[in-house]
Write an enzyme that holds these catalytic residues in place. Sequence first.
Site, mmCIF file in Angstrom:
data_model
loop_
_atom_site.group_PDB
_atom_site.id
_atom_site.type_symbol
_atom_site.label_atom_id
_atom_site.label_comp_id
_atom_site.label_asym_id
_atom_site.label_seq_id
_atom_site.Cartn_x
_atom_site.Cartn_y
_atom_site.Cartn_z
ATOM 1 N N ASP A 205 -1.870 -2.107 11.514
ATOM 2 C CA ASP A 205 -1.403 -3.012 12.704
ATOM 3 C C ASP A 205 -0.371 -2.042 13.518
ATOM 4 O OD1 ASP A 205 -0.863 -5.733 13.695
ATOM 5 O OD2 ASP A 205 0.971 -5.300 12.947
ATOM 6 N N GLU A 247 -4.540 -0.068 15.702
ATOM 7 C CA GLU A 247 -4.304 -0.874 16.882
ATOM 8 C C GLU A 247 -3.232 0.263 17.731
ATOM 9 O OE1 GLU A 247 -2.482 -5.233 18.193
ATOM 10 O OE2 GLU A 247 -1.608 -4.290 16.300
#
Length: 550
Positions: A205, A247
């Site tokens: 993330d 990401e």
Amino acid sequence: MRITDTADMWWKTAVVYCLDVETFMDWNDDGTGDLAGLAQRIDYLSELGVTCLWLMPFYPSPDRDDGYDITDFYGVDPRLGTHGDLVEAIRTAHDRGMRVIVDLVVNHTSDQHPWFVASRESKESPYRDWYVWVDEPPAGQQPEPVFPDQENSVWALDEKTGQYYLHHFYKYQPDLNVTNPAVRDEIARIVGFWLALGVSGFRVDAVPFFIDTIGESPTALPDPHEVVRDLRAFINRRSGDAILLGEVNVPFEQQLEFFGGSEGGELTLQFDFITMQNMYLALARRNAEPLQRALEQRPQIPRECQWGTFVRNHDELTLDKLSDEERQEVFDAFGPEERMQVYGRGLIRRLPPMLDGDADRIRMVYSLLFSLPGTPVLFYGEEIGMGENLEIGDRTAVRTPMQWTSEPGAGFSRNDDTGKFPAPLVTGEFGPQNVNVQAQRADPDSLLNFVRLLITRYRSSPELGWGDFEVLPQPSPQVFVHRSTWEDAVLIAMHNFGPDPVTVPLELEDGSTAIDLLSPRDEEIKGEVDLGRYGYCWLRVITPTTRRLR
């Protein structure tokens, strides 16, 4: 390279399916999806053709940010099950030929995490340096919070100690201090723990925020990318074929840095946000040029790395890399109401409602997804054409319960109180009465069966993941044609972004023909191809010496 060698880098031709356990399938009828329910639906995912499950956070959490505010990186939320339930689900997936990756959310914790609770007790706490504390926010321009409508600064004052702590996201999600070797060691232990339980990697993330060293001395960690390199080296030692899917929503040249430059060694895959955003601009204009431009601007990446291509993910559909004028074009076409927009940069809608349920256009987009160079990533429910619930608002509008049947609880749960569901169901045209797995499984012409066909063809066409990519210029700006070539395999994909039928020229070498892999008719094509409104085709080039199956 031999075809058998492709198994060593399975991620180059994987089909990734992202799901949230709590919204996928409730098996104990308490209104919340659970790991036992996931295990029961793994055969459905296998039937679809999924090769890699990506599980959104299932860790203990106050759940203020849909599970991304974590209080125990080693735990399982008791609402969802136990470690035993998780291991059983992973093992069942492995038995059906699927790998499992999980979210690694280590740029921040919940403010209720024991580390932060201890950290804010006093300036002398042994956990104080696990977070980023300053007497005053650094001088000069500060980075904008990730959620500018919710936070006005990335610094929050802690009244007890009189210092500020860093939080790129919400103030209840304090950032970890990666310049601290103890933090980096703990992250490695977390990764090692989940690898030992059978996962095949991690979706990492917010990677740029993860390695951001704002508020810390520049000498503490001179090269922040060292964090990602060390993490990749660690998982390669523990599990030779595990991956890091990052990401990283930054310009292409910066994305190359997160792969590790031309030599690799950092992230295994990265989501291609720029191509996704330009695809929507192309859809809005009914002109393929923005998509073509984005793909041609992609940097050359190391051979063992890959792009993750997608139509939709679990967050807002961000359009931040478009110009203000381009973004407004997409807003006007697909999200004209203010409630459909968020943060001034994105949409909270799924594709089918954005395209007004136009079946031809929806299928064209998914044909495009699976034919683009890269690894396709699906968000749960895309395969049946689920919509969003705008009444929920924010990013969670697309995180509604999976629609299995037309029953009142959508087959997600037998609990009669839908108010206990993790989110309200979609209503109206795209609700479970009209869009569900059970009905589409029985319909040979359904979107579900079309996506299954796309996955089958994609998996039997390794040139899409491994081959050299080339755009073939076209006289009509509404048509996008590209060729993927790998050794003796050649696939040409054609997509019509416009509502008007068009004839596309097809140039083949002497003695070669082509067949459309998406057509039920096994007929050879030469010379030109007729594409209907929002038409598409995948052409396998057949030469006199080819041994590939038609």
